[in-house]
Each structure stands twice: as C-alpha cells, then as structure tokens.
Design a protein around this motif. Structure first.
Motif, PDB file in Angstrom:
ATOM      1  N   ALA A  52      46.918  53.642  42.500  1.00 46.50           N
ATOM      2  CA  ALA A  52      46.984  53.114  41.335  1.00 46.50           C
ATOM      3  C   ALA A  52      45.689  51.930  41.196  1.00 46.50           C
ATOM      4  O   ALA A  52      45.579  51.636  40.637  1.00 46.50           O
ATOM      5  CB  ALA A  52      47.746  52.731  40.145  1.00 46.50           C
ATOM      6  N   SER A  61      37.924  52.457  30.045  1.00 50.01           N
ATOM      7  CA  SER A  61      38.825  53.000  31.181  1.00 50.01           C
ATOM      8  C   SER A  61      38.779  54.134  32.238  1.00 50.01           C
ATOM      9  O   SER A  61      39.470  53.835  32.647  1.00 50.01           O
ATOM     10  CB  SER A  61      39.194  54.401  29.670  1.00 50.01           C
ATOM     11  OG  SER A  61      38.563  54.767  29.288  1.00 50.01           O
ATOM     12  N   ALA A 116      47.870  53.503  32.947  1.00 43.27           N
ATOM     13  CA  ALA A 116      47.202  52.212  32.167  1.00 43.27           C
ATOM     14  C   ALA A 116      46.020  53.006  31.287  1.00 43.27           C
ATOM     15  O   ALA A 116      45.543  51.779  30.548  1.00 43.27           O
ATOM     16  CB  ALA A 116      47.106  51.817  33.860  1.00 43.27           C
ATOM     17  N   VAL A 117      45.367  53.830  31.953  1.00 41.35           N
ATOM     18  CA  VAL A 117      44.420  54.556  31.626  1.00 41.35           C
ATOM     19  C   VAL A 117      44.883  54.905  29.869  1.00 41.35           C
ATOM     20  O   VAL A 117      43.634  54.486  29.187  1.00 41.35           O
ATOM     21  CB  VAL A 117      43.506  55.736  31.770  1.00 41.35           C
ATOM     22  CG1 VAL A 117      42.985  56.313  31.152  1.00 41.35           C
ATOM     23  CG2 VAL A 117      43.514  55.810  33.383  1.00 41.35           C
ATOM     24  N   ALA A 172      48.982  55.177  36.880  1.00 39.89           N
ATOM     25  CA  ALA A 172      47.633  55.220  36.920  1.00 39.89           C
ATOM     26  C   ALA A 172      47.079  55.612  35.322  1.00 39.89           C
ATOM     27  O   ALA A 172      45.806  54.677  34.727  1.00 39.89           O
ATOM     28  CB  ALA A 172      46.779  55.812  37.362  1.00 39.89           C
ATOM     29  N   GLY A 175      38.881  53.161  37.032  1.00 38.68           N
ATOM     30  CA  GLY A 175      39.433  53.211  37.745  1.00 38.68           C
ATOM     31  C   GLY A 175      38.661  54.428  38.898  1.00 38.68           C
ATOM     32  O   GLY A 175      39.347  54.520  40.172  1.00 38.68           O
ATOM     33  N   GLU A 223      42.744  51.270  38.945  1.00 43.63           N
ATOM     34  CA  GLU A 223      43.274  51.049  37.173  1.00 43.63           C
ATOM     35  C   GLU A 223      44.154  49.132  37.477  1.00 43.63           C
ATOM     36  O   GLU A 223      43.948  48.833  36.673  1.00 43.63           O
ATOM     37  CB  GLU A 223      44.762  51.392  37.371  1.00 43.63           C
ATOM     38  CG  GLU A 223      44.139  53.323  36.522  1.00 43.63           C
ATOM     39  CD  GLU A 223      43.531  54.056  37.567  1.00 43.63           C
ATOM     40  OE1 GLU A 223      42.249  54.938  37.648  1.00 43.63           O
ATOM     41  OE2 GLU A 223      44.300  54.331  38.840  1.00 43.63           O
TER      42      GLU A 223
END
Length: 292
Positions: free
Chosen positions: A40, A217, A108-109, A105, A220, A43
């Motif tokens: 992640a 978004s 977070a998105v 990850a 990442g 992210e």
C-alpha cells in the motif's frame, strides 16, 4: 541540440527518480524493521497528498502550516496502521500480512473517493513558477525543486539512520530482533517508529508528485514503479533504493522521450524481469530475504 535534449530528458528522469527514492525509502524502512511487504505504499503517498489538500485548499491554512500538518497526520496514520492492523498479525504467515496491506490500499482508495470523489484535483501552488534553465536545457520548476527536496530528505534519512538514537535502534532491530530485545530496545516502539517515518516520507513524495501532476484516487499506481525500484535495488537496502530509484527514473524518461510514452512502464518491467533473473535478491539486497 540533440545533446541538450538528451540532457533535458535526463534531468526530468532524475527528478522523477528522486521521488521514487523517497517512496522506496519509506518501503525499505518498514521492511527492514518489520519484514512486512507494504504493497500500500502508493496509497500512503496518495493519503499524504490528500491530507495536504484538505488543510491547504479545504480549510485554507497557510501552505507551510498545511505541509507540516499533513506530514504530522501522515506519520500518525502510519503509526496507527502499524498498531491496529499490522502488529496483531505478527507471527502470521508473510502472505497473510501482505494481504492486509492489500486491503489497506483498497480502504485508502475508498476513503478518498467517499470524501473527495474520484475527480482529479490540483494542489495549491507552493513551488516557484519560473522555469529553470541549465545551459539550453529547460527544466520545469516543480521537477527541479522537487528533485532537491527528495535529495535533501534522502540525505537526512541516511544521517538519521547513522547518528540518531532512534535510527540506531531501527538498524539494530532490522539486523536481529532477538538481540535488540536483549539489549533493552523497545522493539514494538521501533515498529511504530518505522511505520510513522514511512508515512512521513510517503507524504512528502505524494505532495511533490501531486504538485506536478495533480491528485486523484488513482495516484496509488505510482506505487507500481516504486515496487519495481525496491525489488531491483533490494527490499532491505537503503543504498539499493537510492541507486535503483534514479536508475528507473532515467530509464522511464529515456523510454518515454525516444520510444513513446506507452513504453515507459514496459521498459521498467523489462528491467524488473531481468533483475529478478540475474539477482533475485536485488542489486544490494540480502541474499536470504524471503520473497512471496
């Protein structure tokens, strides 16, 4: 003129490489201390950029205060992730901990899209706008100053590892956790410190990357190139992160300029495959590290 163009492209590649180095250092610090493969990392970078956006654009804080608050919040977020999601997994199989970071990850998105939607946004300007000319080579000011931010912070990290008591504890824990316990080092606290430091480094990279290309978004995906950097350099090698970061940055710039933008990632992953075939543990990595 071709020589100046090559020089200009190389400077852009070094600028991107500096940001790869920062994010790769965040990955390596976590892996060295806790042996967790943090998928992640991209992210974490994204969250740092959005925290800065929240403080600077949503709440209208001064730029310097917004940056400081974003770095502090990112460090606290890293420590919280370690304490709540990673520490309970200690002793479990590496693949289980790896999947936890995959889940982080995705979370977070999801949080970013719920709060700010998936639309791309621009960060407030904080770098000087005047372009930088080196001879006849043009360098975008954000790339130029972002490169020096990355270099300065990377040197600071190396100095902290070498001279700061917490850095020494990190190195001791990375070398032998049992011996670190025996020497009185609070290993769980070192784990939290590693994740907090990773959060701060990733946030700096995210803020600089966001200032250059905007934030969304999907930021990442930057983590894919970072993962290539740490695998090529060695999962547990700070020196490897430095060398591979600049190498991948240059390679992507040259491929994009001379072959076309669609070849940037292709060239990167060709290097990844070649590196895994020749030195599976990376350029500077430890031979006995475990791979998933």
């Amino acid at each position: 003129m071709d020589g100046w163009f090559f020089f200009e492209v190389s400077l852009a590649g070094l600028g991107a490489g500096g940001l790869y180095v920062l994010a790769a250092l965040a990955f390596v610090i976590v892996y060295k201390a806790t042996r967790v493969v943090n998928i992640a990392i991209g992210e974490f970078l994204m969250m740092g950029a959005y925290l800065f956006y929240a403080f600077a654009a949503d709440w209208q804080w001064p730029i310097w205060a917004a940056i400081a608050a974003a770095l502090l919040a990112s460090g606290l977020l890293g420590a919280a992730v370690e304490r709540l999601a990673i520490r309970p997994m200690l002793g479990e199989s590496p693949i289980s901990v790896f999947m936890v970071t995959v889940g982080l990850a995705s979370i977070a998105v999801g949080v970013v899209e719920l709060v700010w939607t998936a639309d791309q946004r621009r960060l407030p300007e904080f770098f000087p706008r005047a372009p930088v000319m080196l001879g006849e080579a043009f360098v975008a000011s954000k790339v130029f100053y972002g490169f020096w931010v990355a270099v300065g912070l990377s040197l600071a990290v190396l100095a902290l590892f070498r001279f700061w008591r917490g850095g020494v504890a990190l190195r001791a824990t990375a070398s032998d956790q049992g011996a670190a316990y025996a020497m009185g080092i609070n290993v769980p606290r070192v784990f939290s410190l590693a994740w907090a430091a990773a959060g701060v480094l990733a946030a700096v990279a995210g803020i600089v990357v966001g200032s250059i290309g905007g934030i969304s978004s999907s930021m990442g995906t930057f983590g894919l190139s970072v993962l290539v950097v740490v695998i090529v350099g060695g999962l547990d090698s700070v020196a490897g992160a430095l060398v591979a970061g600049f190498l991948i940055g240059l390679l992507e710039a040259w491929a994009g300029a001379y072959l076309g933008g669609e070849y940037k990632l292709l060239a990167t992953f060709v290097v990844l495959v070649a590196a895994l075939m020749i030195r599976p543990y990376g350029l500077f990595g430890t031979r006995d590290i475990e791979r998933l």
